[in-house]
Motif scaffolding. Structure first.
Motif, PDB file in Angstrom:
ATOM      1  N   THR A   1      17.437  -0.042  11.725  1.00 54.96           N
ATOM      2  CA  THR A   1      17.191  -0.286  13.356  1.00 54.96           C
ATOM      3  C   THR A   1      15.891  -1.051  13.224  1.00 54.96           C
ATOM      4  N   ILE A   2      15.685  -1.792  14.224  1.00 56.16           N
ATOM      5  CA  ILE A   2      14.394  -2.465  14.568  1.00 56.16           C
ATOM      6  C   ILE A   2      13.436  -1.345  14.962  1.00 56.16           C
TER       7      ILE A   2
ATOM      8  N   GLN B   1      -2.432  -8.821  11.971  1.00 50.71           N
ATOM      9  CA  GLN B   1      -1.823  -7.462  12.112  1.00 50.71           C
ATOM     10  C   GLN B   1      -0.418  -7.604  12.085  1.00 50.71           C
ATOM     11  N   MET B   2       0.147  -8.405  11.255  1.00 49.59           N
ATOM     12  CA  MET B   2       1.570  -8.413  10.884  1.00 49.59           C
ATOM     13  C   MET B   2       1.573  -8.782   9.409  1.00 49.59           C
ATOM     14  N   VAL B   3       2.523  -8.237   8.682  1.00 51.38           N
ATOM     15  CA  VAL B   3       2.658  -8.133   7.377  1.00 51.38           C
ATOM     16  C   VAL B   3       4.163  -8.656   6.808  1.00 51.38           C
ATOM     17  N   ARG B   4       4.265  -9.903   6.517  1.00 45.07           N
ATOM     18  CA  ARG B   4       5.741 -10.167   5.757  1.00 45.07           C
ATOM     19  C   ARG B   4       6.164  -9.555   4.664  1.00 45.07           C
ATOM     20  N   VAL B   5       7.050  -8.741   4.539  1.00 42.54           N
ATOM     21  CA  VAL B   5       7.220  -7.879   3.379  1.00 42.54           C
ATOM     22  C   VAL B   5       8.616  -8.469   2.633  1.00 42.54           C
ATOM     23  N   ARG B   6       8.376  -8.549   1.420  1.00 38.00           N
ATOM     24  CA  ARG B   6       9.611  -8.854   0.386  1.00 38.00           C
ATOM     25  C   ARG B   6      10.027  -7.294  -0.010  1.00 38.00           C
ATOM     26  N   LEU B   7      11.185  -6.806   0.120  1.00 38.45           N
ATOM     27  CA  LEU B   7      11.608  -5.492  -0.307  1.00 38.45           C
ATOM     28  C   LEU B   7      12.355  -5.733  -1.428  1.00 38.45           C
ATOM     29  N   ASN B   8      11.384  -5.225  -2.592  1.00 43.34           N
ATOM     30  CA  ASN B   8      11.963  -5.100  -3.985  1.00 43.34           C
ATOM     31  C   ASN B   8      12.248  -3.664  -4.373  1.00 43.34           C
TER      32      ASN B   8
ATOM     33  N   PRO C   1      13.616  -6.325  11.122  1.00 38.18           N
ATOM     34  CA  PRO C   1      14.301  -6.929  10.036  1.00 38.18           C
ATOM     35  C   PRO C   1      14.357  -8.399  10.245  1.00 38.18           C
ATOM     36  N   ALA C   2      14.530  -9.080   9.010  1.00 39.82           N
ATOM     37  CA  ALA C   2      14.428 -10.561   8.981  1.00 39.82           C
ATOM     38  C   ALA C   2      15.180 -10.947   7.843  1.00 39.82           C
ATOM     39  N   PRO C   3      15.604 -12.369   7.995  1.00 41.89           N
ATOM     40  CA  PRO C   3      16.566 -13.059   6.921  1.00 41.89           C
ATOM     41  C   PRO C   3      16.105 -12.881   5.559  1.00 41.89           C
ATOM     42  N   ALA C   4      16.825 -12.828   4.597  1.00 40.69           N
ATOM     43  CA  ALA C   4      16.380 -12.742   3.177  1.00 40.69           C
ATOM     44  C   ALA C   4      15.917 -14.189   2.742  1.00 40.69           C
ATOM     45  N   ASP C   5      14.806 -14.139   1.818  1.00 38.43           N
ATOM     46  CA  ASP C   5      14.470 -15.473   1.389  1.00 38.43           C
ATOM     47  C   ASP C   5      15.440 -16.157   0.465  1.00 38.43           C
ATOM     48  N   GLN C   6      15.151 -17.371   0.224  1.00 39.08           N
ATOM     49  CA  GLN C   6      16.074 -18.159  -0.524  1.00 39.08           C
ATOM     50  C   GLN C   6      16.293 -17.843  -1.929  1.00 39.08           C
ATOM     51  N   ASP C   7      15.643 -16.751  -2.541  1.00 32.35           N
ATOM     52  CA  ASP C   7      15.980 -16.259  -3.733  1.00 32.35           C
ATOM     53  C   ASP C   7      16.757 -14.935  -3.637  1.00 32.35           C
ATOM     54  N   GLY C   8      17.215 -14.723  -2.358  1.00 36.73           N
ATOM     55  CA  GLY C   8      17.936 -13.396  -2.304  1.00 36.73           C
ATOM     56  C   GLY C   8      17.228 -12.310  -1.866  1.00 36.73           C
ATOM     57  N   VAL C   9      15.893 -12.320  -1.915  1.00 35.47           N
ATOM     58  CA  VAL C   9      15.114 -10.933  -1.925  1.00 35.47           C
ATOM     59  C   VAL C   9      15.105 -10.745  -0.352  1.00 35.47           C
ATOM     60  N   ALA C  10      15.449  -9.393  -0.054  1.00 35.58           N
ATOM     61  CA  ALA C  10      15.639  -8.915   1.619  1.00 35.58           C
ATOM     62  C   ALA C  10      14.082  -8.903   1.903  1.00 35.58           C
ATOM     63  N   THR C  11      13.776  -9.248   3.394  1.00 35.81           N
ATOM     64  CA  THR C  11      12.489  -9.373   3.940  1.00 35.81           C
ATOM     65  C   THR C  11      12.439  -8.517   5.111  1.00 35.81           C
ATOM     66  N   MET C  12      11.467  -8.122   5.800  1.00 36.79           N
ATOM     67  CA  MET C  12      11.256  -7.654   6.959  1.00 36.79           C
ATOM     68  C   MET C  12       9.737  -8.009   7.429  1.00 36.79           C
ATOM     69  N   TYR C  13       9.370  -7.550   8.669  1.00 35.27           N
ATOM     70  CA  TYR C  13       8.040  -7.665   8.956  1.00 35.27           C
ATOM     71  C   TYR C  13       7.656  -6.238   9.418  1.00 35.27           C
TER      72      TYR C  13
ATOM     73  N   VAL D   1      14.794 -11.655  17.396  1.00 33.43           N
ATOM     74  CA  VAL D   1      14.415 -10.299  17.471  1.00 33.43           C
ATOM     75  C   VAL D   1      14.639  -9.853  18.892  1.00 33.43           C
ATOM     76  N   VAL D   2      15.775  -9.042  19.136  1.00 35.50           N
ATOM     77  CA  VAL D   2      16.187  -8.413  20.264  1.00 35.50           C
ATOM     78  C   VAL D   2      16.718  -9.338  21.355  1.00 35.50           C
ATOM     79  N   ASP D   3      15.711  -9.910  21.889  1.00 38.90           N
ATOM     80  CA  ASP D   3      15.816 -10.725  22.939  1.00 38.90           C
ATOM     81  C   ASP D   3      16.025 -12.350  22.837  1.00 38.90           C
ATOM     82  N   GLY D   4      15.900 -12.538  21.522  1.00 38.84           N
ATOM     83  CA  GLY D   4      15.875 -14.123  21.141  1.00 38.84           C
ATOM     84  C   GLY D   4      14.952 -14.427  20.039  1.00 38.84           C
ATOM     85  N   PRO D   5      14.955 -15.618  19.744  1.00 38.78           N
ATOM     86  CA  PRO D   5      13.908 -16.058  18.556  1.00 38.78           C
ATOM     87  C   PRO D   5      12.448 -15.896  18.982  1.00 38.78           C
ATOM     88  N   VAL D   6      11.880 -15.434  17.969  1.00 35.07           N
ATOM     89  CA  VAL D   6      10.288 -15.214  18.112  1.00 35.07           C
ATOM     90  C   VAL D   6       9.561 -16.041  16.936  1.00 35.07           C
TER      91      VAL D   6
END
Length: 249
Positions: free
Chosen positions: A174-175, A160-167, A130-142, A196-201
């Motif tokens: 859960t993580i 090997q990482m994708v930033r996802v906007r959840l439309n 899980p990640a914070p929403a974008d400025q336009d309010g769209v939820a995001t995750m990785y 993420v869990v233990d602190g900022p990443v």
């Protein structure tokens, strides 16, 4: 007129087919042409790498100190370390001079995403962070390929990482929730800090996806102390999912 219309339909169908890439494996995201590069450290043993780091450390200390006795001791230890490496055919001074060159090559390889998937509609399975929403309010995750990445183990390479906007209405509960996503993927590098869990990443992703379909991959069963059973179960489930439902609307 009918012939021109038929030709237009065929061309439109070809364009849509090209845009629908379908199920991807994580290896499909990597630009393989960028992975072959000269790395002067690749063939060094762990002992040689440790010795090289020690040489660099002593050189730094020698430059920083003005104490004659300390400089004499450091100079002798430095000379001995370089001689030992030279006997193994390792040129310490040259290798140290190449550290930033090698670092840049590695960085380029890690960020290099396959341009063939850029702009296509794809399906990719993995684990949600899980990640914070974008400025336009769209939820995001990785989305990452393995459970535990970015918390218990280091983040994966950016390609090997994708930033996802959840439309859609779905949100990770859960993580590391296992999911299969479908949407348009783009080679759009991003960097941002996420707790993420233990602190900022520092999350570095070479791809961004506009996800329009989310398929949670449920898990039920006992998990071993080290989580091995969980990982094996989810790995098999992801593989099973890759082979079915590809023609669903």
């Amino acid at each position: 007129m009918l012939r021109r219309l038929s030709l237009s339909v065929l061309l439109l169908g070809a364009t849509l087919a090209q845009a629908e890439r379908g199920m991807l494996n994580w290896a499909d995201l990597i630009d393989e042409t960028a992975q072959s590069y000269e790395d002067p450290y690749r063939d060094l043993s762990a002992e040689q790498l440790t010795a090289l780091v020690e040489v660099a450390r002593m050189q730094s200390q020698l430059t920083a100190t003005s104490d004659d006795d300390q400089r004499s001791e450091l100079g002798q230890r430095l000379s001995d370390a370089k001689t030992a490496l030279a006997e193994d055919g390792v040129d310490a001074d040259w290798l140290i001079s190449q550290r930033w060159v090698a670092a840049e090559r590695r960085r380029n390889a890690a960020w290099a995403g396959d341009a063939d998937v850029d702009g296509q509609i794809v399906t990719l399975g993995g684990y949600a962070i899980p990640a914070p929403a974008d400025q336009d309010g769209v939820a995001t995750m990785y989305l990452v390929p393995e459970r535990g990445m970015c918390s218990h183990v280091p983040p994966p390479p950016p390609n090997q990482m994708v930033r996802v906007r959840l439309n859609s209405d779905w949100r990770p509960q859960t993580i590391y929730e296992p999911v299969r996503l479908t949407g348009q993927i783009a080679v759009v590098p991003t960097e941002r800090e996420v707790v993420v869990v233990d602190g900022p990443v520092r999350m570095q992703a070479a791809f961004t996806m506009e996800a329009t379909k989310v398929e949670p991959l449920a898990f039920a069963g006992a998990m071993s102390a080290g989580g091995k059973a969980w990982v094996e179960k989810m790995t098999q489930q992801l593989r099973d999912k890759e082979g079915d439902g590809l023609n669903e609307d």
